[in-house]
Design a protein around this motif. Structure first.
Motif, PDB file in Angstrom:
ATOM      1  N   MET A 152       0.826  -1.207   0.000  1.00 38.61           N
ATOM      2  CA  MET A 152       0.000   0.000   0.000  1.00 38.61           C
ATOM      3  C   MET A 152       0.863   1.261   0.000  1.00 38.61           C
ATOM      4  O   MET A 152       0.599   2.214  -0.719  1.00 38.61           O
ATOM      5  N   LEU A 153       1.932   1.258   0.823  1.00 33.35           N
ATOM      6  CA  LEU A 153       2.809   2.421   0.903  1.00 33.35           C
ATOM      7  C   LEU A 153       3.463   2.702  -0.444  1.00 33.35           C
ATOM      8  O   LEU A 153       3.537   3.853  -0.888  1.00 33.35           O
ATOM      9  N   GLU A 154       3.910   1.632  -1.122  1.00 32.02           N
ATOM     10  CA  GLU A 154       4.548   1.811  -2.426  1.00 32.02           C
ATOM     11  C   GLU A 154       3.546   2.353  -3.442  1.00 32.02           C
ATOM     12  O   GLU A 154       3.884   3.197  -4.279  1.00 32.02           O
ATOM     13  N   ASN A 155       2.291   1.903  -3.372  1.00 30.50           N
ATOM     14  CA  ASN A 155       1.269   2.418  -4.286  1.00 30.50           C
ATOM     15  C   ASN A 155       1.035   3.907  -4.062  1.00 30.50           C
ATOM     16  O   ASN A 155       0.846   4.673  -5.015  1.00 30.50           O
ATOM     17  N   LEU A 156       1.031   4.325  -2.789  1.00 31.51           N
ATOM     18  CA  LEU A 156       0.851   5.742  -2.487  1.00 31.51           C
ATOM     19  C   LEU A 156       2.028   6.569  -3.004  1.00 31.51           C
ATOM     20  O   LEU A 156       1.852   7.673  -3.527  1.00 31.51           O
ATOM     21  N   ARG A 157       3.235   6.018  -2.859  1.00 27.01           N
ATOM     22  CA  ARG A 157       4.407   6.719  -3.376  1.00 27.01           C
ATOM     23  C   ARG A 157       4.338   6.839  -4.894  1.00 27.01           C
ATOM     24  O   ARG A 157       4.654   7.885  -5.460  1.00 27.01           O
ATOM     25  N   THR A 158       3.919   5.763  -5.543  1.00 28.45           N
ATOM     26  CA  THR A 158       3.794   5.792  -7.002  1.00 28.45           C
ATOM     27  C   THR A 158       2.753   6.821  -7.432  1.00 28.45           C
ATOM     28  O   THR A 158       2.972   7.585  -8.378  1.00 28.45           O
ATOM     29  N   ASP A 199       5.992  -6.459  -4.449  1.00 28.41           N
ATOM     30  CA  ASP A 199       5.046  -6.224  -3.373  1.00 28.41           C
ATOM     31  C   ASP A 199       3.641  -6.635  -3.809  1.00 28.41           C
ATOM     32  O   ASP A 199       3.256  -6.437  -4.968  1.00 28.41           O
ATOM     33  N   ARG A 200       2.881  -7.194  -2.881  1.00 31.50           N
ATOM     34  CA  ARG A 200       1.538  -7.676  -3.219  1.00 31.50           C
ATOM     35  C   ARG A 200       0.664  -6.577  -3.816  1.00 31.50           C
ATOM     36  O   ARG A 200      -0.076  -6.800  -4.776  1.00 31.50           O
ATOM     37  N   SER A 201       0.749  -5.380  -3.275  1.00 30.12           N
ATOM     38  CA  SER A 201      -0.062  -4.283  -3.801  1.00 30.12           C
ATOM     39  C   SER A 201       0.372  -3.901  -5.216  1.00 30.12           C
ATOM     40  O   SER A 201      -0.457  -3.508  -6.046  1.00 30.12           O
TER      41      SER A 201
END
Length: 295
Positions: free
Chosen positions: A1-7, A261-263
């Motif tokens: 989730m954090l990586e998706n927000l960063r993206t 990452d799963r997200s």
């Protein structure tokens, strides 16, 4: 989730950027390398040249680099300028397989330049492979420096591409060759902004209007820069569909699932879910190998 927000944050920042050079740089900083190259063995960033039976983007990406080298007519004593080199995989392959004398690389994205420089040092090739920040439309080299100027799936970004052609002509030696592997519309009547699918968002957001034209105009612009015998050949039938199949299958690949990452896996599956729309929009795009010569 954090990586998706960063993206998502990187996407928003990119879309808000007006300067075309900064926009392209930020575009290539959106995706985390850990996701982009998960379960891969190379860092080729092109859509690939897909021979029958090929299922790997690493293999297809290397094949497209070979196709471009063949078109450019690389020779062992050549000095080559690679403009928009990505992570530089093709440059190391050309040094190893084509035995070119030297490769210079220009790129606007710091992470790409730093990676290629580090690899050159690690492989003991720093004298033969030099990489630096710079732009395609203001090449930091003297007139008549290179035997070949190439752009592997990057010239569609250059603002504008016609200015790159003029700069390539300037830095080439008499008798030198320019060769590009490039993305253009099949027809000048195709509206760039009509392409809406997520996987093709780069068409809408990182290709300038000035570069949105077909093969005939492409050849005309090469001739206007001073080149002779421009030849712009479509290889569309060996590019887009193989790339689409590979990317659409990635989220289901156990090796990719194990590394990403799963997200990120879920996000990629969502990105590529509308197969019919993506196929429809890819049918509007050409993919060309263009070659021309300086008298």
């Amino acid at each position: 989730m954090l990586e998706n927000l960063r993206t998502l944050g990187r996407v928003i920042r990119t879309l808000a950027t007006k300067d075309p050079v900064t926009r392209v740089r930020r575009f290539y900083e959106i995706q985390s390398p850990g996701v982009e190259f998960a379960a891969r063995t190379t860092r080729y960033m092109n859509v690939g040249y897909w021979e029958d039976g090929v299922t790997s983007l690493d293999v297809a990406g290397a094949a497209l680099a070979t196709k471009l080298a063949d078109a450019a007519g690389f020779k062992p004593d050549d000095t080559v300028l690679d403009v928009g080199f990505g992570y530089g995989d093709q440059d190391f392959a050309w040094l190893r397989e084509r035995r070119v004398a030297k490769v210079h690389g220009i790129n606007v994205t710091p992470r790409h330049v730093e990676h290629a420089q580090q690899r050159a040092r690690q492989e003991g090739l720093a004298e033969q492979a030099e990489f630096q920040l710079g732009t395609a439309t203001a090449l930091p080299f003297a007139d008549g420096t290179f035997d070949r100027v190439v752009a592997l799936e990057s010239a569609f970004h250059f603002y504008p591409r016609s200015a790159f052609f003029a700069e390539a002509f300037r830095v080439l030696k008499p008798g030198g060759t320019i060769a590009t592997a490039d993305i253009i519309p099949l027809s000048n009547d195709t509206a760039r902004m009509s392409i809406s699918s997520g996987p093709l968002s780069f068409v809408k957001f990182s290709i300038p209007d000035e570069n949105w034209h077909d093969r005939a105009v492409y050849a005309e612009q090469l001739a206007a820069a001073g080149f002779v015998n421009p030849d712009v050949q479509s290889i569309q039938d060996r590019t887009w569909e193989g790339w689409r199949r590979f990317q659409a299958a990635r989220p289901s690949d156990p090796a990719f699932q194990a590394e990403a990452d799963r997200s990120a896996v879920k996000g990629m599956a969502n990105h590529w879910r509308d197969e019919d729309l993506i196929k429809k929009e890819l049918a509007l795009l050409d993919y060309v190998i263009a070659v021309a010569h300086k008298p």
